[in-house]
Scaffold this motif. Structure first.
Motif, short mmCIF file in Angstrom:
data_model
loop_
_atom_site.label_atom_id
_atom_site.label_comp_id
_atom_site.label_asym_id
_atom_site.label_seq_id
_atom_site.Cartn_x
_atom_site.Cartn_y
_atom_site.Cartn_z
N LYS A 170 0.68 -1.25 -0.02
CA LYS A 170 -0.04 -0.14 0.04
C LYS A 170 0.86 1.15 0.14
O LYS A 170 0.31 2.27 -0.10
N THR A 171 2.09 1.13 -0.03
CA THR A 171 3.13 2.52 0.18
C THR A 171 3.89 2.19 -1.41
O THR A 171 4.57 3.22 -1.46
N VAL A 172 3.68 1.21 -2.18
CA VAL A 172 4.45 1.27 -3.46
C VAL A 172 3.51 2.11 -4.58
O VAL A 172 2.81 1.40 -5.10
N THR A 173 4.10 3.00 -4.86
CA THR A 173 3.25 3.92 -5.98
C THR A 173 3.96 3.90 -7.33
O THR A 173 3.57 4.52 -8.28
N GLY A 174 4.95 3.07 -7.32
CA GLY A 174 5.69 3.16 -8.74
C GLY A 174 6.13 1.86 -9.00
O GLY A 174 5.37 1.07 -9.48
N GLU A 175 7.10 1.48 -8.89
CA GLU A 175 7.71 0.08 -9.07
C GLU A 175 8.60 -0.48 -8.08
O GLU A 175 9.30 0.17 -7.17
N HIS A 176 8.29 -1.69 -7.83
CA HIS A 176 9.18 -2.44 -6.66
C HIS A 176 9.42 -4.08 -7.27
O HIS A 176 8.49 -4.52 -7.76
N CYS A 177 10.56 -4.69 -6.62
CA CYS A 177 10.77 -5.98 -6.95
C CYS A 177 10.66 -6.62 -5.35
O CYS A 177 11.65 -6.38 -4.36
N TYR A 178 10.09 -7.85 -5.17
CA TYR A 178 10.08 -8.65 -4.17
C TYR A 178 10.93 -9.78 -4.43
O TYR A 178 10.52 -10.38 -5.50
N GLN A 179 11.78 -10.23 -3.46
CA GLN A 179 12.63 -11.52 -3.84
C GLN A 179 12.35 -12.29 -2.46
O GLN A 179 12.24 -12.01 -1.49
N TYR A 180 11.89 -13.95 -3.19
CA TYR A 180 11.58 -14.82 -2.15
C TYR A 180 12.82 -15.40 -2.30
O TYR A 180 13.33 -16.45 -2.72
N ASN A 181 13.40 -15.40 -0.63
CA ASN A 181 14.70 -16.04 -0.56
C ASN A 181 14.73 -17.51 0.10
O ASN A 181 15.22 -17.81 1.01
N ARG A 182 14.07 -18.20 -0.79
CA ARG A 182 14.00 -19.66 -0.75
C ARG A 182 15.01 -20.31 -1.68
O ARG A 182 15.48 -19.46 -2.32
N GLN A 183 15.29 -21.64 -1.54
CA GLN A 183 15.93 -22.15 -2.57
C GLN A 183 15.07 -22.97 -3.52
O GLN A 183 14.56 -23.61 -3.16
N PRO A 184 15.05 -22.54 -5.05
CA PRO A 184 15.61 -21.72 -5.64
C PRO A 184 15.23 -20.20 -5.18
O PRO A 184 13.82 -20.16 -5.19
N ILE A 185 15.94 -19.34 -5.47
CA ILE A 185 15.26 -17.72 -5.32
C ILE A 185 14.60 -17.33 -6.42
O ILE A 185 14.88 -17.85 -7.61
N GLU A 186 13.27 -16.79 -6.16
CA GLU A 186 12.44 -16.29 -7.11
C GLU A 186 12.11 -14.62 -6.70
O GLU A 186 12.32 -14.14 -5.82
N TYR A 187 11.50 -14.05 -7.84
CA TYR A 187 11.49 -12.71 -7.54
C TYR A 187 10.09 -12.26 -8.50
O TYR A 187 9.73 -13.11 -9.24
N ALA A 188 9.46 -11.20 -8.04
CA ALA A 188 8.40 -10.75 -8.75
C ALA A 188 8.43 -9.20 -8.83
O ALA A 188 8.65 -8.46 -7.86
#
Length: 220
Positions: A170-188
């Protein structure tokens, strides 16, 4: 009364056996019990309060689209318990590391001008949506346990408080990348194009510096 509405044969799921009825209960009544699902022992339940009127970023979609209509009157069930029991339920919320979460319900998580909330595969046109068709594309929410989840049909990316890429949607008004730190690593990688459109790219490995060339567009 409730027993008469149950399936005649025991079953592990009643998702296709919905029954509408009126059943009055008073405070303190035991209305049932469960051990949850067979493996995880989890249990989801849903509460509707017809005096509530939840708001979403594109209200017309929820008013006119099949199963989305029930979200218009959805309410947080824990607020209907006594204060002591409500506090006991919320005290059980926590993230996957065992840390306490904020313990709140967010029934209508959409926030116009941010990435937060529900997104769909197609633009909304009331005359073009088949009856019952919802067309969910993706949800970007911070749960009651304080964990951010980005879910589409094939991916789930999570970020917790303390993670390098954590940010309240709710604070992201532009762009942002979330990283899921499990193995294997994934991002959105998510980018708000305008109030009603969002670009999203999922991938393996650490977050890229900018939006990848291949991405999908979702709509409010």
């Amino acid at each position: 009364m409730m027993a008469s509405l149950a399936p005649r044969q025991p079953t592990t799921s009643t998702r296709d056996a919905e029954v509408s009825t009126h059943l009055s209960v008073k405070a303190g009544d035991l209305i049932g019990y469960t051990t949850g699902t067979i493996v995880a022992h989890t249990w989801d339940f849903y509460l509707s309060n017809t005096s509530k009127h939840n708001r979403f970023a594109n209200q017309a979609r929820y008013v006119n689209s099949g199963d989305l209509q029930k979200l218009l009157t959805a309410d947080c069930p824990y607020g209907y318990f006594s204060e002591a029991m409500e506090a006991e339920y919320y005290a059980r919320f926590g993230d996957r590391s065992g840390q306490d979460g904020p313990g709140t319900c967010d029934i209508s998580p959409d926030r116009i001008g941010t990435i937060a909330g529900g997104w769909f595969k197609q633009r909304f046109e009331a005359d073009a949506i088949p009856e019952g068709e919802v067309g969910w594309g993706m949800a970007i929410v911070e749960g009651a346990d304080g964990e951010v989840q980005v879910n589409d049909e094939r991916h789930t990316v999570r970020a917790q408080h303390g993670d390098r890429t954590y940010a309240d949607p709710k604070t992201v008004t532009g762009e942002h990348c979330y990283q899921y730190n499990r193995q294997p690593i994934e991002y959105a990688y998510l980018k708000l194009l305008n109030d009603m459109e969002l670009a999203a790219a999922f991938g393996a490995g650490e977050c890229p510096a900018q939006m990848p060339n291949e991405y999908s567009v979702y709509y409010r």
